[in-house]
Each structure stands twice: as C-alpha cells, then as structure tokens.
Design a protein around this motif. Structure first.
Motif, PDB file in Angstrom:
ATOM      1  N   THR A  83       0.810  -1.220   0.000  1.00 11.58           N
ATOM      2  CA  THR A  83       0.000   0.000   0.000  1.00 11.58           C
ATOM      3  C   THR A  83       0.841   1.267   0.000  1.00 11.58           C
ATOM      4  OG1 THR A  83      -0.133   0.124   2.419  1.00 11.58           O
ATOM      5  CG2 THR A  83      -1.784  -1.226   1.294  1.00 11.58           C
ATOM      6  N   ARG A  84       2.179   1.128   0.089  1.00  8.05           N
ATOM      7  CA  ARG A  84       3.048   2.291   0.145  1.00  8.05           C
ATOM      8  C   ARG A  84       4.131   2.189  -0.925  1.00  8.05           C
ATOM      9  NH1 ARG A  84       2.545   5.291   4.842  1.00  8.05           N
ATOM     10  NH2 ARG A  84       1.256   4.369   6.474  1.00  8.05           N
ATOM     11  N   LEU A 104      -3.427   0.639 -19.450  1.00 10.28           N
ATOM     12  CA  LEU A 104      -4.098  -0.644 -19.262  1.00 10.28           C
ATOM     13  C   LEU A 104      -3.598  -1.255 -17.961  1.00 10.28           C
ATOM     14  CD1 LEU A 104      -3.875  -2.258 -22.835  1.00 10.28           C
ATOM     15  CD2 LEU A 104      -5.650  -0.775 -21.902  1.00 10.28           C
ATOM     16  N   SER A 105      -4.508  -1.623 -17.082  1.00  7.98           N
ATOM     17  CA  SER A 105      -4.148  -2.260 -15.818  1.00  7.98           C
ATOM     18  C   SER A 105      -4.507  -3.731 -15.889  1.00  7.98           C
ATOM     19  CB  SER A 105      -4.895  -1.598 -14.651  1.00  7.98           C
ATOM     20  OG  SER A 105      -4.616  -2.258 -13.427  1.00  7.98           O
ATOM     21  N   LEU A 106      -3.502  -4.579 -15.760  1.00  7.39           N
ATOM     22  CA  LEU A 106      -3.735  -6.026 -15.780  1.00  7.39           C
ATOM     23  C   LEU A 106      -4.329  -6.446 -14.448  1.00  7.39           C
ATOM     24  CD1 LEU A 106      -3.648  -8.888 -16.741  1.00  7.39           C
ATOM     25  CD2 LEU A 106      -1.181  -8.929 -16.368  1.00  7.39           C
ATOM     26  N   LYS A 107      -5.641  -6.629 -14.435  1.00 10.55           N
ATOM     27  CA  LYS A 107      -6.430  -6.868 -13.236  1.00 10.55           C
ATOM     28  C   LYS A 107      -6.444  -5.603 -12.376  1.00 10.55           C
ATOM     29  CE  LYS A 107      -6.258 -11.105 -11.577  1.00 10.55           C
ATOM     30  NZ  LYS A 107      -5.725 -12.385 -11.032  1.00 10.55           N
ATOM     31  N   GLU A 108      -7.114  -5.669 -11.249  1.00 14.18           N
ATOM     32  CA  GLU A 108      -7.290  -4.469 -10.438  1.00 14.18           C
ATOM     33  C   GLU A 108      -6.157  -4.225  -9.448  1.00 14.18           C
ATOM     34  OE1 GLU A 108     -10.460  -7.440  -8.927  1.00 14.18           O
ATOM     35  OE2 GLU A 108      -9.003  -7.293 -10.558  1.00 14.18           O
ATOM     36  N   GLN A 109      -5.288  -5.202  -9.229  1.00 14.75           N
ATOM     37  CA  GLN A 109      -4.222  -5.053  -8.232  1.00 14.75           C
ATOM     38  C   GLN A 109      -3.292  -3.861  -8.496  1.00 14.75           C
ATOM     39  OE1 GLN A 109      -5.402  -7.940  -9.217  1.00 14.75           O
ATOM     40  NE2 GLN A 109      -5.924  -9.031  -7.343  1.00 14.75           N
ATOM     41  N   PRO A 110      -2.887  -3.572  -9.752  1.00 15.56           N
ATOM     42  CA  PRO A 110      -1.996  -2.427  -9.966  1.00 15.56           C
ATOM     43  C   PRO A 110      -2.616  -1.070  -9.645  1.00 15.56           C
ATOM     44  CG  PRO A 110      -1.828  -3.982 -11.788  1.00 15.56           C
ATOM     45  CD  PRO A 110      -2.998  -4.400 -10.967  1.00 15.56           C
ATOM     46  N   LEU A 111      -3.921  -1.020  -9.420  1.00 11.81           N
ATOM     47  CA  LEU A 111      -4.552   0.255  -9.106  1.00 11.81           C
ATOM     48  C   LEU A 111      -4.074   0.810  -7.770  1.00 11.81           C
ATOM     49  CD1 LEU A 111      -8.164  -0.492 -10.342  1.00 11.81           C
ATOM     50  CD2 LEU A 111      -6.478   0.981 -11.422  1.00 11.81           C
ATOM     51  N   GLY A 112      -3.548  -0.042  -6.895  1.00 14.20           N
ATOM     52  CA  GLY A 112      -2.956   0.445  -5.660  1.00 14.20           C
ATOM     53  C   GLY A 112      -1.803   1.393  -5.939  1.00 14.20           C
ATOM     54  N   LEU A 113      -1.089   1.158  -7.038  1.00 15.43           N
ATOM     55  CA  LEU A 113      -0.032   2.067  -7.479  1.00 15.43           C
ATOM     56  C   LEU A 113      -0.618   3.252  -8.245  1.00 15.43           C
ATOM     57  CD1 LEU A 113       2.902   2.912  -8.115  1.00 15.43           C
ATOM     58  CD2 LEU A 113       2.850   1.283 -10.023  1.00 15.43           C
ATOM     59  N   LEU A 114      -1.496   2.982  -9.195  1.00 14.19           N
ATOM     60  CA  LEU A 114      -2.022   4.038 -10.050  1.00 14.19           C
ATOM     61  C   LEU A 114      -2.886   5.028  -9.292  1.00 14.19           C
ATOM     62  CD1 LEU A 114      -2.910   1.908 -13.210  1.00 14.19           C
ATOM     63  CD2 LEU A 114      -0.870   3.287 -12.796  1.00 14.19           C
ATOM     64  N   VAL A 125      -7.973   1.688 -18.388  1.00 12.38           N
ATOM     65  CA  VAL A 125      -8.827   0.551 -18.739  1.00 12.38           C
ATOM     66  C   VAL A 125      -8.335  -0.637 -17.926  1.00 12.38           C
ATOM     67  CG1 VAL A 125      -9.598  -1.001 -20.566  1.00 12.38           C
ATOM     68  CG2 VAL A 125      -9.228   1.431 -21.067  1.00 12.38           C
ATOM     69  N   VAL A 126      -9.213  -1.215 -17.125  1.00 11.23           N
ATOM     70  CA  VAL A 126      -8.843  -2.310 -16.230  1.00 11.23           C
ATOM     71  C   VAL A 126      -9.312  -3.639 -16.815  1.00 11.23           C
ATOM     72  CG1 VAL A 126      -8.979  -3.218 -13.880  1.00 11.23           C
ATOM     73  CG2 VAL A 126      -9.114  -0.743 -14.273  1.00 11.23           C
ATOM     74  N   GLY A 141     -11.457  -2.588  -3.375  1.00 15.83           N
ATOM     75  CA  GLY A 141     -11.538  -1.234  -2.849  1.00 15.83           C
ATOM     76  C   GLY A 141     -10.752  -0.246  -3.693  1.00 15.83           C
ATOM     77  N   GLU A 142      -9.570  -0.667  -4.176  1.00 14.36           N
ATOM     78  CA  GLU A 142      -8.774   0.202  -5.037  1.00 14.36           C
ATOM     79  C   GLU A 142      -9.508   0.474  -6.353  1.00 14.36           C
ATOM     80  OE1 GLU A 142      -6.248   1.785  -4.203  1.00 14.36           O
ATOM     81  OE2 GLU A 142      -5.164   0.709  -2.620  1.00 14.36           O
ATOM     82  N   LEU A 143     -10.183  -0.551  -6.887  1.00 14.74           N
ATOM     83  CA  LEU A 143     -10.944  -0.369  -8.115  1.00 14.74           C
ATOM     84  C   LEU A 143     -12.072   0.638  -7.896  1.00 14.74           C
ATOM     85  CD1 LEU A 143     -11.784  -1.105 -11.008  1.00 14.74           C
ATOM     86  CD2 LEU A 143     -13.007  -3.088 -10.071  1.00 14.74           C
ATOM     87  N   LYS A 144     -12.796   0.492  -6.815  1.00 11.52           N
ATOM     88  CA  LYS A 144     -13.899   1.425  -6.543  1.00 11.52           C
ATOM     89  C   LYS A 144     -13.377   2.843  -6.317  1.00 11.52           C
ATOM     90  CE  LYS A 144     -17.172  -1.932  -4.629  1.00 11.52           C
ATOM     91  NZ  LYS A 144     -17.962  -2.328  -3.425  1.00 11.52           N
ATOM     92  N   ALA A 145     -12.208   2.970  -5.662  1.00 10.66           N
ATOM     93  CA  ALA A 145     -11.629   4.293  -5.439  1.00 10.66           C
ATOM     94  C   ALA A 145     -11.247   4.945  -6.763  1.00 10.66           C
ATOM     95  CB  ALA A 145     -10.415   4.185  -4.523  1.00 10.66           C
ATOM     96  N   ALA A 146     -10.675   4.156  -7.681  1.00  8.90           N
ATOM     97  CA  ALA A 146     -10.288   4.695  -8.982  1.00  8.90           C
ATOM     98  C   ALA A 146     -11.502   5.069  -9.817  1.00  8.90           C
ATOM     99  CB  ALA A 146      -9.422   3.677  -9.723  1.00  8.90           C
TER     100      ALA A 146
END
Length: 402
Positions: A83-84, A104-114, A125-126, A141-146
């Motif tokens: 998360t940091r 392009l985000s491969l799955k939602e996990q990289p959204l923690g960075l983006l 685009v996820v 949660g990261e997906l919903k935040a984005a």
C-alpha cells in the motif's frame, strides 16, 4: 499505451494480456509495460521477470518492459508494503505514465499504485479476469476508489460471469464491457506431428488416452479433486496417462507431493503415469498430444484459457461449472459436478466422443479467435482515447442533523 502488471508470473491473465499487447502493437499502437514486481515466489516456484515467457515475448517484439524492482515472498528478502510506494518508485511510474495516452491495468491489483497522489492523470482501462471480486483482498476497494476518482474509463470483462460479479460488487454497469478471451488459432490447432513427438518424448504410446491439466498449484484450482479423479481414471484406464503442468506442478513441490501421497496412498504405482511437467512454453504441443483437457476449479474462474487452447488443439474440455466454463464447453465437451467418480467417467466419455466432436470444434474456431478479441480491445481503447476523462463521482450527501 502503458500496461501495468503486478508482476510477471505464470497465469492465464498474464498470458492473455500479453497477447493483447502484442496484437495491438502489431496493429500500429506503441506499447510499454511497467511491472511492479521483478521477482516473486508463488506456488512454491521462484519466478524472475526475465525468465517469464510473457516477458520474453514482449521484449522480442520490441515492447519496452521495465520494473519497479520489488520482490515478493522470497526467503530472506525484504517485501515492500503493497500500500506504500517510495519516492523513486513513484517517479519511475510517473515517467512511464507521462508518455501514455491510455493506461491498461492487468487486473485491479496495480490500481494500488495508479491511485497514488501526484501521478499524471490518464484514463485507465482495467482488465478483469476473475469471477470472485470479494476474494481479491484490497484490490476491489482500489478499483472502486479509482472509479470514484474518475480515473477508470472502462473495465474489460473476459466473461459474462465476471461482468455479473463485479456489477453485483458495486461497479457501475456502464463501465463493464465484455470482450471474450481468444487465442492464436495458428498456434493452437490440431497437429498430428506434435502429438506424436510429445508423446514419444514422454514415453506415452500413440494410442494411449491422455488427460492434460494446465493450472498453477493454487487452492482455487482444487488440485486434490483433480488428483482423486486421476486416481479413479487411471485405475480404470490401464493405458491412460495424466499430464500436469503449470507453476508448482513439479515433483519437488512439497504441497503437491503431499497431496499425491494422501490421494493415491497404496496406489502410488499409478503415479508412474502421472507426469508432473511444471511450467512449459510448448502448451500447444501438450494440448495436441492430449485427448482431454480437464479443469476442476472450485471458484474464481472466468473464461479459462486452458479450456479454449486445449479445445482448439483437439482436446475435449471437461470442466466443473465455474465462471463461464459451462458456456465455453457447451456443445464441445462435458460439464461435471465436483465429484471424482463423475469427472473420471466424463474423461473416458470425452476420449470416446473426441472423433465426433472434431468437426463441431472446427466450425466454432472463429468464435475463439485472437483476431476478434484484439479488434474489440482496439475499438474500446480508441473510444476511451477520444472521450474526456470522467469527472469524479460526487461525494455522498452528509446525513441530516438530528
């Protein structure tokens, strides 16, 4: 275009996304890839980015691949807080994003960075590749935040089950676009020569019935159920052979070894026909050599690549009813309950039905085409690129004072 990966490790989503990137680059787009992790320990297998088949495919095609250099799960190595991110990591990410029109985000996990503050604002685009968003930890949660921030312009669902699951989890329906998985039909096709060569290399007679299981060693794949079905089938098929491939599917994997000992017990002689092959780069040859491609997953699947790739190579798919597996298999193979006896019986039925199913599969090849899939991705990306970035969603109203 910039694609962001959590890391390069064995799995269908990475294979699929990599093929999409290669196809879009072939069509004239310019692509780069940023990987958060450079090396991971998953499925009891140490996996370096530079050794990964997807990484090699991308770099061979001229796609620039860089990494933040993080590691995960390695003995004695520091594992960074997911998360940091450090200043240098964010600076590297910002540089990679600055030259892109769409991410392009491969799955939602990289959204923690983006989702980190201060990064360039680009439409994202996820790619969603599972049917269990509730099992993705903080990633949902990261997906919903984005989405709330307006960063996510679209989500690509590889299956109807994915779309339904994420809509039920609170993702707006208008963001969810279904693009079914496709494969390279020139690579994945029946090939009698490969069939003979692979069987000869493994010491399998040309006429022996063969089942292939292409999966990583993960709880969702329900490996113990597969092994119980394999024991039942090998007992009743004295000439049968079972091929297990994927991360963790090796003889030195402690978890798999324990599972085999527990399932086969006094019938360990049967395991002489149970081939543990690990990660392979010649899946088209393994599928061509097989009569059946099996899947015993308990949850999480969306549109499993193994069923499509195997089917296009002439192996009859037999799967449990998870995600869109039943829709993929319909008319081409068998859907089973999670029962080892029923699965073993279906494998034998599939071997017998294989000659009659060959023309049916041949007529449906276009449905599973990589060309169709990549054209759909290109159209969606063009649409996202021409539209303004979505505004942030309004904050929910505060409750009325009492």
């Amino acid at each position: 275009m910039l694609s962001v990966y959590e890391g390069f490790f064995s799995g269908g989503a990475r294979i699929l996304h990599t093929d999409v990137v290669l196809g879009l680059q072939e069509g004239g787009q310019h692509h780069r890839v940023l990987s958060i992790h450079g090396e991971v320990l998953r499925e009891a297998t140490r996996q370096r980015m530079e050794d990964d088949a997807s990484y090699r495919s991308l770099t061979t095609a001229g796609v620039e691949v860089t990494s933040l250099g993080r590691t995960f799960g390695l003995p004695g190595a520091f594992t960074a807080d997911p998360t940091r991110f450090t200043g240098p990591e964010l600076a590297a990410t910002a540089r990679a994003m600055a030259g892109a029109d769409v991410i392009l985000s491969l799955k939602e996990q990289p959204l923690g960075l983006l989702n980190q503050a201060g990064l360039p604002r680009r439409p994202v685009v996820v790619g969603l590749h599972r049917s269990d968003p509730e099992n993705q930890g903080v990633a949902l949660g990261e997906l919903k935040a984005a989405i709330a921030d307006g960063t996510v312009a679209a989500c690509v669902c590889c299956a109807e089950s994915t779309r339904a699951a994420y809509e039920a989890a609170g993702v707006p329906a208008e963001l969810l676009h279904i693009i079914p998985n496709g494969v390279d039909l020139l690579r994945f096709r029946p090939d009698p020569a490969r069939r003979v060569q692979l069987r000869a290399a493994l010491g399998i007679p040309e006429t022996a019935p063969v089942v292939v299981f292409a999966a990583r060693y993960d709880a969702m794949k329900n490996v113990p159920l597969f092994l119980r079905a394999a024991r039942e089938w090998l007992r009743h098929e004295p000439d049968g052979h079972v091929l297990m491939c994927g991360a963790g599917m090796t003889e030195d994997q402690p978890g798999l070894r324990a599972d085999i000992d527990a399932v086969f017990g006094d019938d360990l002689r049967l395991t002489e026909r149970l081939h543990r092959l690990g990660v392979r780069r010649d899946m088209e040859a393994l599928y061509a050599a097989a009569d059946v491609v099996g899947l015993t997953s308990a949850w999480g699947e969306a549109a499993p690549l193994c069923l499509i790739e195997g089917m296009m190579c002439g192996a009859v798919p037999v799967a449990t009813d998870v995600g869109d597996s039943a829709a993929i298999v319909a008319g081409h193979g068998f859907v089973t309950p999670p029962d080892p006896v029923a699965i073993a019986r279906a494998w034998s039925d599939a071997v017998a039905a294989r000659p009659g199913l060959e023309p049916v599969v041949a007529r449906s090849r276009e449905r599973f085409s990589r060309t169709r899939m990549i054209a759909s991705y290109a159209a969606l990306i063009d649409q996202v690129h021409t539209e303004p970035i979505r505004p942030s969603l309004p904050e929910p109203p505060l409750p009325e004072p009492l």
